[in-house]
Design an enzyme around this catalytic site. Structure first.
Site, short mmCIF file in Angstrom:
data_model
loop_
_atom_site.label_atom_id
_atom_site.label_comp_id
_atom_site.label_asym_id
_atom_site.label_seq_id
_atom_site.Cartn_x
_atom_site.Cartn_y
_atom_site.Cartn_z
CG ASP A 10 -1.67 1.23 1.48
OD1 ASP A 10 -2.37 1.67 0.55
OD2 ASP A 10 -1.54 1.81 2.58
CB ILE A 11 0.78 4.48 -1.57
CG1 ILE A 11 1.18 3.76 -2.86
CG2 ILE A 11 1.48 5.83 -1.48
CD1 ILE A 11 0.84 4.51 -4.12
CG ASP A 12 -1.61 7.57 0.70
OD1 ASP A 12 -0.87 8.56 0.61
OD2 ASP A 12 -2.30 7.16 -0.25
N GLY A 45 -5.37 2.56 -3.22
CA GLY A 45 -6.64 3.14 -3.61
C GLY A 45 -6.45 4.33 -4.53
CE LYS A 186 -5.38 -0.75 -1.44
NZ LYS A 186 -4.42 -0.26 -0.42
CG ASP A 209 -2.07 2.32 6.49
OD1 ASP A 209 -2.40 3.40 7.01
OD2 ASP A 209 -2.07 2.14 5.27
CG ASN A 212 -7.83 1.29 1.17
OD1 ASN A 212 -7.09 1.23 2.16
ND2 ASN A 212 -7.50 1.96 0.09
#
Length: 259
Positions: A10-12, A45, A186, A209, A212
């Site tokens: 994931d990114i954020d 997302g 995802k 984290d 989503n």
């Protein structure tokens, strides 16, 4: 030679810290994984145009974006799952009556159906992408859209959930929810990549984290929740690493034996 695995990030709040910065040790860890022969991918997302710079910095060309609705493998589109246009048109009409704006999103751009709104500015600003949606209330017509953003306060999405069976509503900000096709996630996007590449389940890893990420962490054999993650996410993951601020990616990769 280490047996090859595929790792989705994931990114954020996972790759990027709360200031939307990529920690130095996280970057080093990603390149070390690739040096060891592993496949590194992103599962987010975000829209593709919202993390192009990060992909270039990390030299990653495989990703699941829009929570599974737009999937790219080695730079080529592998799978898309667009929103139902008739339902989106009805959602737009209902939301306008409640002063809940919408942003329409495809793989290239995002357009708002109102000229200006505090909720849009507040939530998009939090992403620190240096880009805001411009105004085009008809952007949803005649093109495939993979996600929309509905802007409303927590709890206000309940009425939409009851009325629109074609959509799932996933909150990502106190004043915004992702609108995605029902059943999209995802996890399903990851399945498309894993199936195409032929990885066995025990060679698939995922780090996340947020809410989503829940289905992804429930589905992937080796799931890792960040220490800064939602409590609900930590409960479903196989492992819990340190916070993104404390080099959680590096420690998590050590924890699962990849570094």
């Amino acid at each position: 030679m280490t047996k090859q695995s595929i790792i989705f990030f994931d990114i954020d709040g996972t790759l990027l810290n709360h200031d939307k910065k990529l920690p130095a040790l996280t970057k080093q860890s990603i390149f070390k994984l690739k040096e060891l022969g592993h496949k590194v991918a992103i599962a987010t997302g975000r829209a593709p145009f919202m993390f192009e710079d990060l992909r270039k910095e990390l030299e990653i060309d495989t990703y699941v974006s829009y929570n599974g609705q737009y999937v790219v493998l080695d730079g080529e589109v592998l799978f898309t799952y667009p929103l139902d246009m008739m339902s989106l048109e009805k959602l737009t009409a209902d939301a306008l009556l409640k002063d809940h704006p919408i942003v329409y999103m495809d793989h290239e751009d995002m357009k708002a159906n109102v000229l200006k709104h505090q909720y849009i500015e507040e939530s998009i600003r939090s992403l620190k992408i240096g880009r805001f949606p411009t105004h085009d209330p008809h952007y949803y017509k005649g093109r495939e859209l993979y996600q929309a953003l509905l802007f409303c306060r927590e709890g206000e999405e309940t009425s939409y959930q009851q009325s629109f069976q074609d959509f799932d509503f996933v909150r990502w900000h106190p004043v915004s929810v992702d609108v995605i096709p029902t059943g999209g996630s995802k996890a399903k996007g990851i399945d498309k990549i894993v199936e195409k590449l032929g990885f066995s389940r025990e060679r698939v890893y995922a780090f996340g984290d947020g809410l989503n990420d829940k289905e992804m962490l429930l589905t992937v054999e080796n799931s890792v929740a960040m220490g800064n993650g939602e409590e609900e996410i930590k409960k479903v993951a196989k492992y819990v690493t340190k916070s993104v601020e404390d080099d959680g990616i590096y420690h998590g990769l050590q924890m699962v034996g990849l570094l």
